[in-house]
Design an enzyme around this catalytic site. Structure first.
Site, PDB file in Angstrom:
ATOM      1  N   GLU A   1       6.535  -0.602  -9.422  1.00 12.46           N
ATOM      2  CA  GLU A   1       5.745   0.366  -9.009  1.00 12.46           C
ATOM      3  C   GLU A   1       6.060   1.827  -9.600  1.00 12.46           C
ATOM      4  O   GLU A   1       6.827   2.608  -9.185  1.00 12.46           O
ATOM      5  CB  GLU A   1       6.377   0.644  -7.469  1.00 12.46           C
ATOM      6  CG  GLU A   1       5.939  -0.422  -6.352  1.00 12.46           C
ATOM      7  CD  GLU A   1       6.198   0.052  -4.969  1.00 12.46           C
ATOM      8  OE1 GLU A   1       6.911   0.839  -4.847  1.00 12.46           O
ATOM      9  OE2 GLU A   1       5.889  -0.871  -4.065  1.00 12.46           O
TER      10      GLU A   1
ATOM     11  N   GLU B   1       6.092  -7.876  -2.914  1.00  8.65           N
ATOM     12  CA  GLU B   1       6.374  -7.098  -1.805  1.00  8.65           C
ATOM     13  C   GLU B   1       5.470  -7.064  -0.563  1.00  8.65           C
ATOM     14  O   GLU B   1       4.297  -6.731  -0.784  1.00  8.65           O
ATOM     15  CB  GLU B   1       7.078  -5.937  -2.275  1.00  8.65           C
ATOM     16  CG  GLU B   1       8.305  -5.875  -3.016  1.00  8.65           C
ATOM     17  CD  GLU B   1       8.940  -4.260  -3.126  1.00  8.65           C
ATOM     18  OE1 GLU B   1       8.736  -3.659  -2.414  1.00  8.65           O
ATOM     19  OE2 GLU B   1       9.402  -4.061  -4.179  1.00  8.65           O
TER      20      GLU B   1
HETATM   21  C1  BGP Z   1       8.982  -0.456  -2.133  1.00  2.26           C
HETATM   22  C2  BGP Z   1      10.240  -0.568  -3.125  1.00  2.26           C
HETATM   23  C3  BGP Z   1      11.387  -1.156  -2.723  1.00  2.26           C
HETATM   24  C4  BGP Z   1      11.433  -1.113  -1.142  1.00  2.26           C
HETATM   25  C5  BGP Z   1      10.334  -1.044  -0.245  1.00  2.26           C
HETATM   26  C6  BGP Z   1      10.552  -0.543   1.068  1.00  2.26           C
HETATM   27  O1  BGP Z   1       8.185   0.519  -2.513  1.00  2.26           O
HETATM   28  O2  BGP Z   1       9.643  -1.200  -4.311  1.00  2.26           O
HETATM   29  O3  BGP Z   1      12.455  -1.061  -3.312  1.00  2.26           O
HETATM   30  O4  BGP Z   1      12.711   0.021  -0.938  1.00  2.26           O
HETATM   31  O5  BGP Z   1       9.300  -0.201  -0.891  1.00  2.26           O
HETATM   32  O6  BGP Z   1      10.440   0.758   1.394  1.00  2.26           O
HETATM   33  P1  BGP Z   1      11.437   1.713   2.206  1.00  2.26           P
HETATM   34  O7  BGP Z   1      12.682   1.165   1.420  1.00  2.26           O
HETATM   35  O8  BGP Z   1      11.193   3.058   1.511  1.00  2.26           O
HETATM   36  O9  BGP Z   1      11.285   1.735   3.595  1.00  2.26           O
END
Ligand code: BGP
Length: 465
Positions: A170, A368
């Site tokens: 990302e 993800e």
């Molecule tokens: C994505 C990232 C992850 C993870 C996920 C969940 O954008 O690649 O690293 O953190 O989001 O989001 P958050 O942790 O902000 O709830």
């Protein structure tokens, strides 16, 4: 009773999850890790992190990786992705290789592969060695070449075990959160720096693709993008324009150069108009043109809903993407209240169709997707967290993914965020995402209901509902 539908996925479809080094490894005295941007930020402003839990307290994968890899098996993983921490492997990003880190990563990677799990290794998950951040971070071209050396070092050190790589996770997120907001370092609003950081990151990614293909022609390498479709509020020309421009900034800024080898002309025109187009040499543009990715990783959590601005930008308004559009808070949307993110399953179908129609139907994986929930303890029954909401979330998205595949989308696997509750940047452990519960006090690991369900999903290569 209504009949059930069977959603079976193509043979060889991969099932698993993603994590990252900075969110799982933790820090152990004497492990040779140097400071990353996150370590430095936590040192400086611990109160910015939920419950003041910082990056040294992540889910102790460093000490427990053997047990965790067994848990991958027990939850049906056939694929797993993690990342190398640059600041662990190479002192301050450009110094000596940390032999303890080499030994650690080799053991981890080998143990995963030996279990018959497909391993995908990411080189960069928001974690810059702090020494480089202090010298300007991604605004400084030195970081691009330091990253290229780091990537080559990884291919050399681990290329006999790892054959599938990711250049960046990302990459738009550090641009937005660090240069158009203050959720990552350096936390400034500076559109010119944002454009430069984005360009340097893309160049670094293309250089890593080039290095991978040169040194290991049989390996495959991708970039992971959060390909959030932009949905306009209405059919009006103004709202449609807003959505088109939102996609230029949010997705096409990395998707087009990574997959097609060129930047969208409209994005270049906008940056020129604001006098923030980064200086690019012909040689650099040729590197980007000639070194496109072999496949894509797609992270999908929420759609991007936009509308035309309600007022004209003022003379002195700093340039941010919102100069061109406003977020649209759609009435009645389904939402995960813990994270504040809309849940819109069809987005995953639309991503598949977009890649099919506009990006040569490039191969992709969902790298993800997932649901972070606060206070999961209240769902515990007989010692196990009954996270039916997570099972429903995954299944609802899989229905759309299945539909996309039937319509010709070239998707080869689904990876959840994430296998075990992990530390999440400023939110630390607020929202839990895992198939496995992590007890922060004892570090004990317990499979949730979703973990057992996921194993069946993988074994059956699909599900019925
Ligand atoms: C994505 C990232 C992850 C993870 C996920 C969940 O954008 O690649 O690293 O953190 O989001 O989001 P958050 O942790 O902000 O709830």
């Amino acid at each position: 009773m209504s009949e059930k539908t069977l959603y079976r996925f193509p043979e060889g479809f991969l099932w698993g999850s993603s994590t990252s080094g900075p969110q799982s490894e933790g820090i152990v005295a004497g492990d040779g890790k140097t400071k990353s941007n996150w370590d430095a930020w936590y040192e400086r402003e611990p109160e910015r992190f939920f419950d003041q839990v910082g990056p040294e307290n992540t889910s102790t994968f460093y000490q427990h990786f053997r047990e965790d890899i067994q848990l991958l098996k027990e939850t049906g993983h056939t694929v797993f992705r993690t990342s190398i921490q640059w600041s662990r492997l190479i002192a301050d990003g450009t110094g000596a290789v940390n032999e303890q880190a080499v030994a650690f990563y080799r053991q981890v990677f080998k143990s995963i592969v030996d279990e018959g799990i497909k391993l995908i290794v990411n080189l960069y998950h928001f974690d810059l060695p702090y020494a480089l951040q202090e010298r300007g971070g991604w605004e400084n071209k030195e970081t691009v070449y330091a990253y290229e050396r780091y990537a080559r070092t990884c291919f050399d050190l681990f290329g006999d075990i790892v054959d599938t790589w990711i250049t960046f996770n990302e990459p738009i997120v550090p641009v937005e959160c660090g240069y158009l907001g203050d959720f990552h370092l350096p936390g400034v609003i500076d559109a010119k720096a944002a454009a430069l950081v984005a360009y340097h990151t893309q160049l670094a990614s293309s250089l890593a693709v080039k290095a991978c293909h040169e040194t290991h022609p049989d390996h495959r390498i991708c970039i992971v993008l959060n390909l959030t479709p932009a949905y306009p509020r209405s059919d009006s020309k103004e709202d449609q324009d807003a959505a088109r421009i939102a996609e230029l900034f949010q997705t096409k800024s990395f998707l087009d150069p990574s997959v097609l080898g060129v930047y969208p002309p409209e994005l270049v025109d906008i940056l020129k108009k604001h006098d923030i187009l980064p200086l690019a040499t012909q040689e650099e543009l040729t590197i980007i043109k000639e070194n496109t990715v072999d496949f894509l990783g797609v992270n999908y959590y929420q759609p991007l809903r936009v509308q035309a601005r309600s007022s004209q930008p003022s003379e002195d308004e700093p340039l941010t993407p919102h100069y061109y559009y406003e977020p649209y808070d759609m009435p009645g949307k389904k939402i995960n209240p813990h994270r504040g993110w809309e849940i819109y399953e069809k987005g995953i179908y639309d991503i598949g169709m977009n890649l099919k129609e506009h990006y040569g139907n490039i191969e992709w994986l969902v790298t993800e997707n997932g649901m972070g929930v606060e206070g999961e303890d209240k769902f515990r029954e007989k010692g196990v967290i009954q996270d039916d909401y997570r099972i429903d979330f995954i299944a609802d998205h899989l229905v759309e993914l299945h539909k996309a595949i039937e319509a010709g989308a070239n998707c080869k696997g689904y990876m959840l965020w994430t296998f075990i509750d992990c530390w999440s940047w400023l939110n630390a452990y607020k929202n839990r995402y895992g198939l496995i519960e992590l007890d922060l006090d004892t570090q004990e690991r317990t499979i949730k209901k979703s973990g057992h369900w996921f194993k069946e999903l993988s074994q059956n290569n699909g599900f019925e509902r």
